[in-house]
Design a protein around this motif. Structure first.
Motif, short mmCIF file in Angstrom:
data_model
loop_
_atom_site.label_atom_id
_atom_site.label_comp_id
_atom_site.label_asym_id
_atom_site.label_seq_id
_atom_site.Cartn_x
_atom_site.Cartn_y
_atom_site.Cartn_z
N ILE A 77 0.70 -1.33 0.00
CA ILE A 77 -0.06 -0.06 0.16
C ILE A 77 0.89 1.27 0.00
O ILE A 77 1.83 1.41 0.98
CB ILE A 77 -0.87 0.20 1.34
CG1 ILE A 77 -1.90 -1.30 1.12
CG2 ILE A 77 -1.86 1.37 1.38
CD1 ILE A 77 -2.65 -1.53 2.57
N CYS A 106 -3.17 6.54 -0.82
CA CYS A 106 -4.41 5.82 0.04
C CYS A 106 -5.22 7.03 0.47
O CYS A 106 -4.51 8.06 1.23
CB CYS A 106 -3.80 4.82 1.05
SG CYS A 106 -5.32 4.38 2.34
N LYS A 107 -6.43 6.93 0.28
CA LYS A 107 -7.42 7.97 0.70
C LYS A 107 -8.00 7.33 1.80
O LYS A 107 -9.16 7.75 2.38
CB LYS A 107 -8.22 8.44 -0.30
CG LYS A 107 -7.68 8.84 -1.35
CD LYS A 107 -7.81 10.50 -1.32
CE LYS A 107 -7.00 11.27 -2.00
NZ LYS A 107 -7.09 11.08 -3.57
N LEU A 108 -7.78 6.19 2.53
CA LEU A 108 -8.39 5.60 3.63
C LEU A 108 -9.83 5.50 3.73
O LEU A 108 -10.72 5.51 4.58
CB LEU A 108 -7.93 6.49 5.08
CG LEU A 108 -6.84 6.05 5.71
CD1 LEU A 108 -6.71 7.09 7.07
CD2 LEU A 108 -6.78 4.58 6.28
N CYS A 109 -10.16 4.82 2.29
CA CYS A 109 -11.85 4.68 1.99
C CYS A 109 -12.11 3.33 2.75
O CYS A 109 -13.39 3.08 2.91
CB CYS A 109 -11.87 4.68 0.57
SG CYS A 109 -11.23 3.28 -0.16
N ARG A 110 -11.18 2.66 3.07
CA ARG A 110 -11.53 1.21 3.71
C ARG A 110 -12.05 0.02 2.74
O ARG A 110 -12.46 -0.90 3.38
CB ARG A 110 -12.34 1.49 5.05
CG ARG A 110 -11.39 2.21 5.99
CD ARG A 110 -12.39 2.60 7.37
NE ARG A 110 -11.18 3.43 8.22
CZ ARG A 110 -11.48 4.80 8.35
NH1 ARG A 110 -12.04 5.16 7.24
NH2 ARG A 110 -10.52 5.24 9.18
N GLN A 111 -12.21 0.43 1.67
CA GLN A 111 -12.69 -0.62 0.73
C GLN A 111 -12.08 -1.91 0.82
O GLN A 111 -12.49 -3.03 0.82
CB GLN A 111 -13.13 0.04 -0.58
CG GLN A 111 -13.81 1.08 -0.64
CD GLN A 111 -14.32 1.63 -2.12
OE1 GLN A 111 -14.76 0.45 -2.84
NE2 GLN A 111 -14.35 2.76 -2.56
N CYS A 112 -10.60 -1.84 0.73
CA CYS A 112 -9.74 -2.92 0.84
C CYS A 112 -9.87 -3.60 2.07
O CYS A 112 -9.84 -5.05 1.97
CB CYS A 112 -8.24 -2.54 0.87
SG CYS A 112 -7.63 -1.38 1.96
N LEU A 138 -2.62 1.74 7.50
CA LEU A 138 -3.12 0.24 7.02
C LEU A 138 -1.73 -0.53 7.19
O LEU A 138 -0.74 -0.45 6.98
CB LEU A 138 -3.68 0.06 5.47
CG LEU A 138 -4.77 0.97 5.30
CD1 LEU A 138 -5.30 0.75 3.88
CD2 LEU A 138 -5.94 0.50 6.22
N CYS A 168 -9.12 -1.13 -4.95
CA CYS A 168 -8.56 0.03 -4.50
C CYS A 168 -9.06 1.29 -5.64
O CYS A 168 -8.33 0.93 -6.87
CB CYS A 168 -7.51 0.03 -4.26
SG CYS A 168 -6.46 1.52 -4.00
N PRO A 169 -9.67 2.15 -5.34
CA PRO A 169 -10.14 3.29 -6.45
C PRO A 169 -8.98 3.96 -6.59
O PRO A 169 -9.00 4.72 -7.83
CB PRO A 169 -11.51 3.86 -5.65
CG PRO A 169 -11.27 3.71 -4.44
CD PRO A 169 -10.41 2.30 -4.18
N GLU A 170 -8.06 4.05 -5.86
CA GLU A 170 -7.07 5.19 -5.94
C GLU A 170 -5.80 4.55 -6.74
O GLU A 170 -4.91 5.34 -6.96
CB GLU A 170 -6.52 5.68 -4.66
CG GLU A 170 -7.85 6.21 -3.75
CD GLU A 170 -8.37 7.60 -4.34
OE1 GLU A 170 -7.88 8.30 -5.27
OE2 GLU A 170 -9.59 7.57 -4.23
N ALA A 218 -3.81 2.63 -5.00
CA ALA A 218 -2.78 2.85 -3.97
C ALA A 218 -2.15 1.50 -3.78
O ALA A 218 -1.09 1.68 -2.95
CB ALA A 218 -3.64 3.40 -2.76
N ILE A 219 -2.70 0.32 -4.56
CA ILE A 219 -2.07 -0.76 -3.88
C ILE A 219 -1.57 -1.39 -5.16
O ILE A 219 -2.22 -1.65 -6.24
CB ILE A 219 -3.12 -1.79 -3.28
CG1 ILE A 219 -3.70 -1.31 -2.31
CG2 ILE A 219 -2.55 -3.08 -2.96
CD1 ILE A 219 -4.74 -2.01 -1.49
S1 SF4 Z 1 -9.06 0.90 -0.98
FE1 SF4 Z 1 -7.08 1.89 -1.47
S2 SF4 Z 1 -7.41 4.03 -0.81
FE2 SF4 Z 1 -8.79 2.68 0.14
S3 SF4 Z 1 -8.04 2.51 2.16
FE3 SF4 Z 1 -7.36 0.89 0.62
S4 SF4 Z 1 -5.45 1.34 0.19
FE4 SF4 Z 1 -6.44 3.21 0.80
#
Ligand code: SF4
Ligand code: SF4
Length: 379
Positions: free
Chosen positions: A311, A316-322, A338, A355-357, A359-360
């Motif tokens: 990550i 990462c925008k900390l949206c927590r979808q992951c 995370l 991950c929508p950004e 970031a992973i």
């Molecule tokens: S899905 Fe991506 S942007 Fe959202 S918390 Fe996880 S790493 Fe961060």
């Protein structure tokens, strides 16, 4: 024309051009009459992974959806559209991807896949109890509408992989857990789902596909092709030929071959393979090497000889979808951000997929870097 695959050029998503190309691709494999009869309930199964705009090449393009609805209707079929996205509802993903606008304009209902049932008669070879959405069994005909994309876990997502979306949302995580770290077992499950669903027609949206870090965060690539076939497994094999990779490099193909399915007798119609080969295409990186080592050695070398999700905190925008999607719940939030428990991580890459950004990313272990250098498509 069961084992045939049509290849048709189409460089644009202009609705008229797409309709023309769709008609030609279907005519070349027997015409829509071979697949849809008057009064048939026809379930269209696009790729609705995530609600991004059509230009991002994450979902099947709305022009394809519009064209297929029109062709089905002209033949007296009753189209319905359905899927189970990675996260969220089919309706929400359709809205963001431009598909709902088209479906509404064409008066085509969108159904959520949230009614899991066991198939009346299981045709799976190994996995016999996979719950599929009831909408699949209520339909007379299934038209599978995948998008041509890379996939961190399976290399590519095409015709066979797209059918995994017929497993209702939360059940998908269970099947990831069941397959665990063995991606070949996951491929076996996908082949079993293919046996159960048996779509009448598969049309692959390869006008603009996705390369690199797919299936959600890769780069759109203009491929200019539509492929159609009564058999998604044959279609997937022809995509491998177009990309110049061994057909076995797609684990679903390899599993099918081991069962005596596939291999020979595919007839390609329309464009000739040699005229439309894809010369430049970025695959996701090599993710593991097995070498048939004993389990305890594999475990000890797991981090070195497999890829892992990493990550990028700054993205990462900390949206927590992951966190929500991680099947074994090994991705957690702590005071620093995370954290992934790599010892328990099953390398399903659902987190990267969702991950929508972007970031992973998938990072190779040192052992892989040492022996791999560059990607190796058959282990
Ligand atoms: S899905 Fe991506 S942007 Fe959202 S918390 Fe996880 S790493 Fe961060
Ligand atoms: S951390 Fe990512 S790759 Fe590992 S198990 Fe969870 S979702 Fe799968």
């Amino acid at each position: 024309m069961e084992g045939s695959v049509s290849i048709v050029k189409c460089q644009t998503y202009d609705e008229k051009e797409v309709l023309k190309a769709l008609r030609r691709s279907i005519d070349l494999i027997g015409g829509i009459n071979s697949f849809v009869k008057r009064g048939d309930r026809v379930l269209l199964k696009p790729n609705l992974l995530y609600g991004k705009s059509p230009e991002k090449a994450v979902t099947t393009h709305p022009s394809i959806i519009r064209g297929v609805i029109q062709i089905v209707r002209e033949n007296g079929g009753i189209p319905i559209l359905g899927d189970s996205p990675g996260l969220g509802s089919a309706l929400r993903v359709s809205e963001n991807s431009g598909i709902k606008r088209v479906a509404d304009a064409m008066d085509c209902p969108i159904v959520e896949f949230n009614r899991p049932v066991l198939p009346p008669e299981s045709k799976g070879r190994i996995f016999k109890n996979i719950e599929i959405d009831q909408a699949v069994f209520e339909a007379d005909v299934i038209i599978n509408l995948p998008k041509w994309k890379t996939h961190a876990q399976m290399l590519l997502t095409l015709g066979v992989k797209n059918l995994f979306g017929c497993v209702p949302g939360p059940r998908k995580a269970l099947w990831h857990l069941k397959a665990g770290e063995d991606h070949k077992i996951f491929a076996q499950m996908l082949v079993d789902i293919y046996h159960m669903i048996q779509p009448a027609l598969t049309i692959l949206d390869g006008i603009v596909g996705m390369e690199g870090s797919g299936p959600n965060s890769g780069h759109p690539i203009s491929l200019g092709l539509l492929l159609a076939s009564p058999d998604p497994l044959s279609l997937d094999q022809i995509v491998c030929d177009l990309l110049g990779i061994p057909r076995e490099s797609l684990l679903t193909n390899r599993v099918a071959f081991e069962q005596g399915l596939g291999m020979d007798g595919i007839i390609v119609v329309g464009e000739r393979l040699e005229d439309v080969r894809i010369r430049q295409f970025k695959f996701p990186g090599l993710w593991r090497i097995d070498w048939n080592l004993p389990g305890f050695i594999k475990k000890a070398l797991k981090n070195a000889f497999s890829s892992k999700p990493v990550i990028a905190e700054e993205v990462c925008k900390l949206c927590r979808q992951c966190i929500e999607i991680c099947p074994p719940k090994v991705l957690k939030e702590n005071e620093k951000g995370l954290e992934i428990d790599y010892g328990q991580c099953i390398r399903c890459f659902c987190c990267q997929e969702i991950c929508p950004e972007g970031a992973i990313t998938i990072q190779q272990g040192w052992g892989l870097k040492l022996v791999g250098g560059r990607q190796k498509l058959v282990d």
